[in-house]
Motif scaffolding. Structure first.
Motif, PDB file in Angstrom:
ATOM      1  N   GLN A   1      -3.886   4.405   3.204  1.00  0.00           N
ATOM      2  CA  GLN A   1      -3.478   3.129   2.612  1.00  0.00           C
ATOM      3  C   GLN A   1      -3.764   3.128   1.119  1.00  0.00           C
ATOM      4  OE1 GLN A   1      -5.985   0.691   5.092  1.00  0.00           O
ATOM      5  NE2 GLN A   1      -4.222  -0.093   6.232  1.00  0.00           N
ATOM      6  N   ARG A   2      -4.937   3.620   0.750  1.00  0.00           N
ATOM      7  CA  ARG A   2      -5.312   3.682  -0.661  1.00  0.00           C
ATOM      8  C   ARG A   2      -4.341   4.588  -1.415  1.00  0.00           C
ATOM      9  NH1 ARG A   2     -10.845   5.605  -0.905  1.00  0.00           N
ATOM     10  NH2 ARG A   2      -9.908   7.627  -0.638  1.00  0.00           N
TER      11      ARG A   2
ATOM     12  N   GLN B   1       0.073   5.342  -5.176  1.00  0.00           N
ATOM     13  CA  GLN B   1       1.413   5.881  -5.418  1.00  0.00           C
ATOM     14  C   GLN B   1       2.378   4.774  -5.849  1.00  0.00           C
ATOM     15  OE1 GLN B   1       2.428   9.263  -5.400  1.00  0.00           O
ATOM     16  NE2 GLN B   1       4.056   8.223  -6.495  1.00  0.00           N
ATOM     17  N   ASN B   2       2.288   3.623  -5.215  1.00  0.00           N
ATOM     18  CA  ASN B   2       3.136   2.491  -5.608  1.00  0.00           C
ATOM     19  C   ASN B   2       2.831   2.045  -7.042  1.00  0.00           C
ATOM     20  OD1 ASN B   2       4.411   2.457  -3.147  1.00  0.00           O
ATOM     21  ND2 ASN B   2       3.131   0.835  -2.299  1.00  0.00           N
ATOM     22  N   ALA B   3       1.550   2.034  -7.382  1.00  0.00           N
ATOM     23  CA  ALA B   3       1.164   1.665  -8.748  1.00  0.00           C
ATOM     24  C   ALA B   3       1.673   2.706  -9.746  1.00  0.00           C
ATOM     25  CB  ALA B   3      -0.354   1.523  -8.847  1.00  0.00           C
ATOM     26  N   MET B   4       1.572   3.982  -9.394  1.00  0.00           N
ATOM     27  CA  MET B   4       2.071   5.045 -10.264  1.00  0.00           C
ATOM     28  C   MET B   4       3.585   4.908 -10.448  1.00  0.00           C
ATOM     29  SD  MET B   4      -0.209   8.180  -8.715  1.00  0.00           S
ATOM     30  CE  MET B   4       0.819   9.468  -9.380  1.00  0.00           C
ATOM     31  N   ASN B   5       4.287   4.599  -9.392  1.00  0.00           N
ATOM     32  CA  ASN B   5       5.742   4.402  -9.488  1.00  0.00           C
ATOM     33  C   ASN B   5       6.078   3.247 -10.421  1.00  0.00           C
ATOM     34  OD1 ASN B   5       6.085   6.495  -7.664  1.00  0.00           O
ATOM     35  ND2 ASN B   5       6.426   5.147  -5.922  1.00  0.00           N
TER      36      ASN B   5
ATOM     37  N   THR C   1       0.193  -4.150 -18.269  1.00  0.00           N
ATOM     38  CA  THR C   1      -1.140  -4.720 -18.080  1.00  0.00           C
ATOM     39  C   THR C   1      -1.581  -4.458 -16.645  1.00  0.00           C
ATOM     40  OG1 THR C   1      -0.331  -6.879 -17.342  1.00  0.00           O
ATOM     41  CG2 THR C   1      -0.657  -6.578 -19.729  1.00  0.00           C
ATOM     42  N   MET C   2      -2.871  -4.483 -16.436  1.00  0.00           N
ATOM     43  CA  MET C   2      -3.386  -4.301 -15.079  1.00  0.00           C
ATOM     44  C   MET C   2      -2.932  -5.449 -14.181  1.00  0.00           C
ATOM     45  SD  MET C   2      -4.760  -1.501 -14.487  1.00  0.00           S
ATOM     46  CE  MET C   2      -5.174  -2.028 -12.831  1.00  0.00           C
ATOM     47  N   GLU C   3      -2.812  -6.626 -14.740  1.00  0.00           N
ATOM     48  CA  GLU C   3      -2.367  -7.771 -13.950  1.00  0.00           C
ATOM     49  C   GLU C   3      -0.938  -7.556 -13.452  1.00  0.00           C
ATOM     50  OE1 GLU C   3      -3.971  -7.979 -16.897  1.00  0.00           O
ATOM     51  OE2 GLU C   3      -5.874  -8.692 -16.069  1.00  0.00           O
ATOM     52  N   ALA C   4      -0.085  -7.000 -14.310  1.00  0.00           N
ATOM     53  CA  ALA C   4       1.303  -6.735 -13.911  1.00  0.00           C
ATOM     54  C   ALA C   4       1.368  -5.673 -12.818  1.00  0.00           C
ATOM     55  CB  ALA C   4       2.132  -6.304 -15.118  1.00  0.00           C
ATOM     56  N   VAL C   5       0.553  -4.637 -12.942  1.00  0.00           N
ATOM     57  CA  VAL C   5       0.519  -3.586 -11.918  1.00  0.00           C
ATOM     58  C   VAL C   5       0.027  -4.174 -10.605  1.00  0.00           C
ATOM     59  CG1 VAL C   5      -0.501  -1.366 -11.240  1.00  0.00           C
ATOM     60  CG2 VAL C   5       0.161  -1.753 -13.629  1.00  0.00           C
ATOM     61  N   ALA C   6      -1.046  -4.959 -10.667  1.00  0.00           N
ATOM     62  CA  ALA C   6      -1.608  -5.567  -9.456  1.00  0.00           C
ATOM     63  C   ALA C   6      -0.585  -6.463  -8.762  1.00  0.00           C
ATOM     64  CB  ALA C   6      -2.865  -6.363  -9.806  1.00  0.00           C
ATOM     65  N   LYS C   7       0.123  -7.247  -9.559  1.00  0.00           N
ATOM     66  CA  LYS C   7       1.142  -8.140  -8.993  1.00  0.00           C
ATOM     67  C   LYS C   7       2.262  -7.324  -8.343  1.00  0.00           C
ATOM     68  CE  LYS C   7       4.165 -11.950 -10.231  1.00  0.00           C
ATOM     69  NZ  LYS C   7       4.666 -12.810 -11.306  1.00  0.00           N
TER      70      LYS C   7
ATOM     71  N   VAL D   1       2.167  -4.389  -6.945  1.00  0.00           N
ATOM     72  CA  VAL D   1       1.800  -3.693  -5.707  1.00  0.00           C
ATOM     73  C   VAL D   1       1.031  -4.588  -4.737  1.00  0.00           C
ATOM     74  CG1 VAL D   1       1.835  -1.432  -6.815  1.00  0.00           C
ATOM     75  CG2 VAL D   1      -0.319  -2.676  -6.663  1.00  0.00           C
ATOM     76  N   HIS D   2       0.901  -5.876  -5.091  1.00  0.00           N
ATOM     77  CA  HIS D   2       0.276  -6.876  -4.212  1.00  0.00           C
ATOM     78  C   HIS D   2      -1.164  -6.518  -3.842  1.00  0.00           C
ATOM     79  CE1 HIS D   2       4.320  -8.396  -3.951  1.00  0.00           C
ATOM     80  NE2 HIS D   2       4.727  -7.227  -3.483  1.00  0.00           N
ATOM     81  N   MET D   3      -1.909  -6.076  -4.857  1.00  0.00           N
ATOM     82  CA  MET D   3      -3.322  -5.754  -4.658  1.00  0.00           C
ATOM     83  C   MET D   3      -4.104  -6.328  -5.827  1.00  0.00           C
ATOM     84  SD  MET D   3      -3.603  -4.029  -1.833  1.00  0.00           S
ATOM     85  CE  MET D   3      -5.191  -3.260  -1.905  1.00  0.00           C
ATOM     86  N   SER D   4      -5.412  -6.368  -5.696  1.00  0.00           N
ATOM     87  CA  SER D   4      -6.242  -6.851  -6.798  1.00  0.00           C
ATOM     88  C   SER D   4      -6.399  -5.752  -7.845  1.00  0.00           C
ATOM     89  CB  SER D   4      -7.625  -7.267  -6.285  1.00  0.00           C
ATOM     90  OG  SER D   4      -8.369  -6.121  -5.902  1.00  0.00           O
TER      91      SER D   4
END
Length: 133
Positions: A25-26, A31-35, A46-52, A54-57
């Motif tokens: 899962q991790r 991988q989704n964040a890298m994409n 921004t980290m906030e945009a990446v988190a949003k 991929v739906h993770m904190s």
């Protein structure tokens, strides 16, 4: 609300909620964040945009990157941007009017002194040397 109820009332899923994310899962989240990062590399990330995306904190993503890649997400962004600049400078023809500044700024490097230092560390030469070759 469902999550809260599952935390309050023991069920078949209770232990799953308490268990840390599985490596698969991790890996998928990373991988989704890298994409996402690769698709938006020329934009402000921004980290906030990446988190949003991929739906993770933010913290979960940071921990995943450290565990899977041994670096922070923003280090990954910088490395990917350096690779893109290097590719573009390697393929460029200076006679066409291509400059290091244009290429660096296109890939999000706006502090050219810091960029040149990072580029030299990564590639062992100045960006202008790569362009001239």
């Amino acid at each position: 609300m469902v999550s809260s109820l599952l935390h309050l009332q023991p069920s078949n899923y209770y232990s799953d909620l308490l268990a840390p994310a599985q490596p698969d899962q991790r890996r998928a989240v990373v991988q989704n964040a890298m994409n996402y990062i690769d698709e938006h590399l020329a934009e402000r990330i921004t980290m906030e945009a990446v988190a949003k995306a991929v739906h993770m904190s933010v913290r979960s993503i940071q921990q995943g990157f450290r565990a899977e890649l041994g670096m922070t997400p923003m280090t990954y962004v910088r490395e990917r941007r350096l690779e893109r600049v290097h590719e573009e400078l390697t393929d460029a023809i200076p006679a066409d009017g291509v400059t290091v500044t244009q290429v660096a700024e296109r890939w999000g490097f706006h502090h050219l002194g810091s960029f040149a230092v990072e580029y030299r560390k990564r590639w062992g030469e100045a960006p202008s040397e790569t362009l001239r070759r």
